[in-house]
Design a protein around this motif. Sequence first.
Motif, PDB file in Angstrom:
ATOM      1  N   ILE A   2     101.675  49.758  47.094  1.00 33.73           N
ATOM      2  CA  ILE A   2     101.410  50.112  48.562  1.00 33.73           C
ATOM      3  C   ILE A   2     100.304  50.912  48.758  1.00 33.73           C
ATOM      4  N   ASN A   3      99.583  50.418  49.847  1.00 28.66           N
ATOM      5  CA  ASN A   3      98.159  51.038  50.340  1.00 28.66           C
ATOM      6  C   ASN A   3      98.625  51.704  51.689  1.00 28.66           C
ATOM      7  N   SER A   4      99.635  51.263  52.551  1.00 28.44           N
ATOM      8  CA  SER A   4      99.828  51.660  53.975  1.00 28.44           C
ATOM      9  C   SER A   4     101.448  51.652  53.920  1.00 28.44           C
ATOM     10  N   LEU A   5     101.717  52.838  54.468  1.00 27.98           N
ATOM     11  CA  LEU A   5     103.317  53.209  54.518  1.00 27.98           C
ATOM     12  C   LEU A   5     103.485  53.742  55.855  1.00 27.98           C
ATOM     13  N   ASN A   6     104.562  53.177  56.539  1.00 29.44           N
ATOM     14  CA  ASN A   6     105.004  53.643  57.686  1.00 29.44           C
ATOM     15  C   ASN A   6     106.516  54.044  57.809  1.00 29.44           C
ATOM     16  N   LEU A   7     106.760  55.186  58.027  1.00 28.02           N
ATOM     17  CA  LEU A   7     108.323  55.815  57.896  1.00 28.02           C
ATOM     18  C   LEU A   7     108.645  56.069  59.236  1.00 28.02           C
ATOM     19  N   GLU A   8     109.637  55.274  59.842  1.00 26.55           N
ATOM     20  CA  GLU A   8     110.170  55.689  61.190  1.00 26.55           C
ATOM     21  C   GLU A   8     111.808  55.833  61.366  1.00 26.55           C
ATOM     22  N   TRP A   9     111.801  56.762  62.273  1.00 25.69           N
ATOM     23  CA  TRP A   9     113.176  57.243  62.796  1.00 25.69           C
ATOM     24  C   TRP A   9     113.316  56.831  64.062  1.00 25.69           C
TER      25      TRP A   9
ATOM     26  N   VAL B 220     122.018  61.830  57.570  1.00 24.62           N
ATOM     27  CA  VAL B 220     121.499  62.806  56.766  1.00 24.62           C
ATOM     28  C   VAL B 220     120.181  63.350  57.410  1.00 24.62           C
ATOM     29  N   GLU B 221     120.161  64.749  57.281  1.00 25.52           N
ATOM     30  CA  GLU B 221     118.948  65.420  58.026  1.00 25.52           C
ATOM     31  C   GLU B 221     117.726  64.667  57.635  1.00 25.52           C
ATOM     32  N   ASP B 222     116.859  64.356  58.552  1.00 26.74           N
ATOM     33  CA  ASP B 222     115.641  63.732  58.340  1.00 26.74           C
ATOM     34  C   ASP B 222     114.623  64.450  57.132  1.00 26.74           C
TER      35      ASP B 222
ATOM     36  N   TYR C  11     110.520  61.597  63.435  1.00 29.42           N
ATOM     37  CA  TYR C  11     110.848  62.506  62.375  1.00 29.42           C
ATOM     38  C   TYR C  11     111.646  63.785  63.400  1.00 29.42           C
ATOM     39  N   SER C  12     112.713  63.973  63.362  1.00 30.46           N
ATOM     40  CA  SER C  12     113.551  65.159  64.185  1.00 30.46           C
ATOM     41  C   SER C  12     113.579  66.517  63.504  1.00 30.46           C
ATOM     42  N   SER C  13     113.214  66.569  62.301  1.00 33.26           N
ATOM     43  CA  SER C  13     113.366  67.988  61.535  1.00 33.26           C
ATOM     44  C   SER C  13     112.469  69.048  61.980  1.00 33.26           C
TER      45      SER C  13
ATOM     46  N   HIS D  52      99.493  65.580  46.101  1.00 33.00           N
ATOM     47  CA  HIS D  52     100.437  64.352  45.965  1.00 33.00           C
ATOM     48  C   HIS D  52      99.702  63.028  46.619  1.00 33.00           C
ATOM     49  N   LEU D  53      98.923  63.153  47.474  1.00 35.26           N
ATOM     50  CA  LEU D  53      98.339  62.288  48.033  1.00 35.26           C
ATOM     51  C   LEU D  53      96.862  62.160  48.112  1.00 35.26           C
ATOM     52  N   PRO D  54      96.115  62.332  47.109  1.00 35.47           N
ATOM     53  CA  PRO D  54      94.694  62.677  47.068  1.00 35.47           C
ATOM     54  C   PRO D  54      93.758  61.464  47.753  1.00 35.47           C
ATOM     55  N   ASN D  55      94.203  60.499  47.786  1.00 36.72           N
ATOM     56  CA  ASN D  55      93.603  59.333  48.215  1.00 36.72           C
ATOM     57  C   ASN D  55      93.797  58.726  49.538  1.00 36.72           C
ATOM     58  N   LEU D  56      94.603  59.613  50.206  1.00 32.63           N
ATOM     59  CA  LEU D  56      94.822  59.384  51.682  1.00 32.63           C
ATOM     60  C   LEU D  56      93.741  59.324  52.577  1.00 32.63           C
ATOM     61  N   VAL D  57      93.563  58.184  53.388  1.00 35.90           N
ATOM     62  CA  VAL D  57      92.397  58.045  54.401  1.00 35.90           C
ATOM     63  C   VAL D  57      92.896  58.323  55.793  1.00 35.90           C
ATOM     64  N   SER D  58      94.066  57.996  56.171  1.00 37.44           N
ATOM     65  CA  SER D  58      94.391  57.967  57.421  1.00 37.44           C
ATOM     66  C   SER D  58      95.786  58.463  57.600  1.00 37.44           C
ATOM     67  N   ILE D  59      96.232  59.509  58.428  1.00 38.51           N
ATOM     68  CA  ILE D  59      97.770  59.898  58.813  1.00 38.51           C
ATOM     69  C   ILE D  59      97.855  60.173  60.141  1.00 38.51           C
ATOM     70  N   THR D  60      99.037  59.788  60.499  1.00 43.04           N
ATOM     71  CA  THR D  60      99.466  59.566  61.808  1.00 43.04           C
ATOM     72  C   THR D  60     100.727  60.482  61.951  1.00 43.04           C
ATOM     73  N   LEU D  61     101.106  61.502  62.715  1.00 39.29           N
ATOM     74  CA  LEU D  61     102.280  61.992  62.983  1.00 39.29           C
ATOM     75  C   LEU D  61     102.663  61.736  64.485  1.00 39.29           C
ATOM     76  N   TRP D  62     103.612  60.950  64.888  1.00 39.02           N
ATOM     77  CA  TRP D  62     103.870  60.601  66.275  1.00 39.02           C
ATOM     78  C   TRP D  62     105.499  60.731  66.618  1.00 39.02           C
ATOM     79  N   ASP D  63     105.657  61.648  67.707  1.00 38.54           N
ATOM     80  CA  ASP D  63     106.667  61.523  68.302  1.00 38.54           C
ATOM     81  C   ASP D  63     107.755  62.617  67.278  1.00 38.54           C
ATOM     82  N   LEU D  64     107.411  63.611  66.873  1.00 35.93           N
ATOM     83  CA  LEU D  64     108.086  64.700  66.110  1.00 35.93           C
ATOM     84  C   LEU D  64     108.360  65.846  66.987  1.00 35.93           C
ATOM     85  N   PRO D  65     109.454  65.662  67.667  1.00 32.59           N
ATOM     86  CA  PRO D  65     109.832  66.666  68.746  1.00 32.59           C
ATOM     87  C   PRO D  65     110.199  68.117  68.375  1.00 32.59           C
TER      88      PRO D  65
END
Length: 700
Positions: free
Chosen positions: A404-411, A419-421, A442-444, A457-470
């Motif tokens: 896996i190179n690209s991962l999307n986790l969505e609630w 279970v608590e996010d 993500y709601s926590s 943990h993620l030294p090779n990460l090139v792009s990160i998006t945090l969206w709708d974490l109220p």
Amino acid sequence: MAADLGKQIFSQTGHNIVKNALIHQWVSLGFIEESNIFSTRQLSERYIKQLLGLSFLQLSKSPLTAGLSHEDVTLFTMHDLVHDIARLVMVDEILLDNKQDNSGGISYHYALLSNCFKPLESSTGYLAKIRALCFTNCREFRLSDGAFSSGKSLRVLDLSDCSIQKLPDYIGQLKQLRYLNAPGIQYQTIPNCISKLIKLMYLILRGSYEIVALPESNCSGIRELPESFGKLNKLNGEIHQDKLPLIGLPEVIGSLTNLKYLNLARCMDYVFGSPSTDQTDSFIGSISTFSNLEHLDLSKNKILCSIPESSSMLARLPECLTKKESLKVLNVMGCKLFEAKLPQSNFLFTLPHFVVHTGEGQSSSNLPLLEHAILDEFLELSRLENVKSTQEARSIKLIEKESINSLNLEWTGGADRFVEDMNVLGEMVPPNTLKKFVIEGYSSISFPSWVMNTGHHLPNLVSITLWDLPKCNSLPPFGQLPNLGEITLGRMHGIRRIDKGIYGGPGAFPRLIGFHLWAMHSLEELDFRDDLQTQVMFPMLQDMEISDCPKVRLKSSPPNAGNWTIILSDNVLSSRVERCHTSASSSSAVACLSDHLCKLVPMHQWVLLCHLPPLLHLHIDGCGDLSSASPEIIRALSSLKSLILEDNEKAEGLPRWLGELTCLQGLSLVGFQKLKDLEGNMRQLTSLQSLNLDGCSIME
């Protein structure tokens, strides 16, 4: 077991090993047998991971061989020292050219030869018990008629390094053959006797462009269609101008009823040439009759995206296929029509988009099905609120899925949780090879420890998006990610400050190119200072975007980004900042200022422009009061090369300061509906080379 398999790898020093071919050789040689719990493919993936961990195998860094691409194959190599040790351990099992005079040859199980141009003498018994035969360095010689005729025990035959005019007729005598690699055949037909290979499981014909037909006899013993079928361009000899359809495959597909793994990725476009609802419906319908089918890959077929949604069957797969208990994995990446319509059940999931769900009264969700799934580069997990226990999240062992190179986790926002996010996310540590990461819904309030330590943990990460974490009220120290090139934060209404917490220390964001803030309605302060101020931050920043952040002000001097975009964020423009020296120097900048809803603050308040590098290009969209520019603002604009003024319906004239932009080469006036003429100060623009008037309806 993994170490034993490592010894059995059939290669030369420095040779690239194709992952898929290696797995099928193992299966063909009986090294891997299917169990009640794991399929042979799943076991093979586990053993490959162990071999990589033991350094028996390494990911290849050399250029790929002709005809292969990163999208098609994964290549391994074996270190010379490991290769030599494996050869030493197996010295009595491998027949090499330089040992053919050894009378002990009858005990050999594997042969690596370079003499395909002459037949081996069967009387020597060299091939009597040979189970795997590979010819090497034989491209200059044609395959001899009797090169392997006495190999009655052969299970694996690799002719990839031979010049093959045609497959010999006696190949039908190799009753034990399970794996045949014979690319580049220079003959129009394959001998009918190949249908006698009733145990054949894997057949490679890549690059055999002369083949125009397959044998008409029964081929039910084949368990996997080779990926190279998608590269044949003359099957049955029909050529339609610039399109090269594979006429014939739809007619034979229905007879391959024992298939377990069917890969039709990028293939159906060649099969049919152009979209045809009746043909594709019938083709997919025939696949639904395969009683043993476990893995079906329909990804990257444009024809499945272009069928109208009104078509009866391609709006969704036939129910008889989606309800098949044998089918475990369906890859529909790139087939958006399928992704939108396909149902999912506890025994079927689609890739790369996996929807977590649970039936009423069930004690667990379907997430554990991913534990042994064969995953591609992209994975999207949605509706994670349906996970019923942390054990389910732990069971998929996400950290081990290094493909896996690209991962999307969505609630789902606002949905009930079992279970608590934070507890779910805590068990879903991605592999350290991950390059793109998205967390949505993500709601926590806070993050688990591994997210707070992403630099490790993620030294090779090139792009990160945090969206709708109220509810989230703090940010991880993303500034310490050494390879991060782009970060996007959006709709995080619990965040009031962005400051040293996200930097995590000196020298933050060493490779960041794009920093995007969207709809951060509670964000009040943006501070680019680090307490230590010992190293430059944002040395490579090119794009800084602040959109729909109405409350935010800059606390300190901004980084010297090459491009600035400010939309519906007036306070940013009027920020009176404290100077600091944490940004790299930059020679020029581009700015886009837009505020359609509340109009931009008066121009004399645009203090930010005085803290940016010399502006070369400026686009002001939704012009407010442009007449009140202060001397400081005019000096900040004196270096402009191009200027776009857009959407000023009320202005009857141009601002006086426009004539002071003596370096200006390009000027665009858009939507000045009350502008009648160009004032005299326009004569001062002696460097002007282009003038664009658009929507200036009463210009005289």
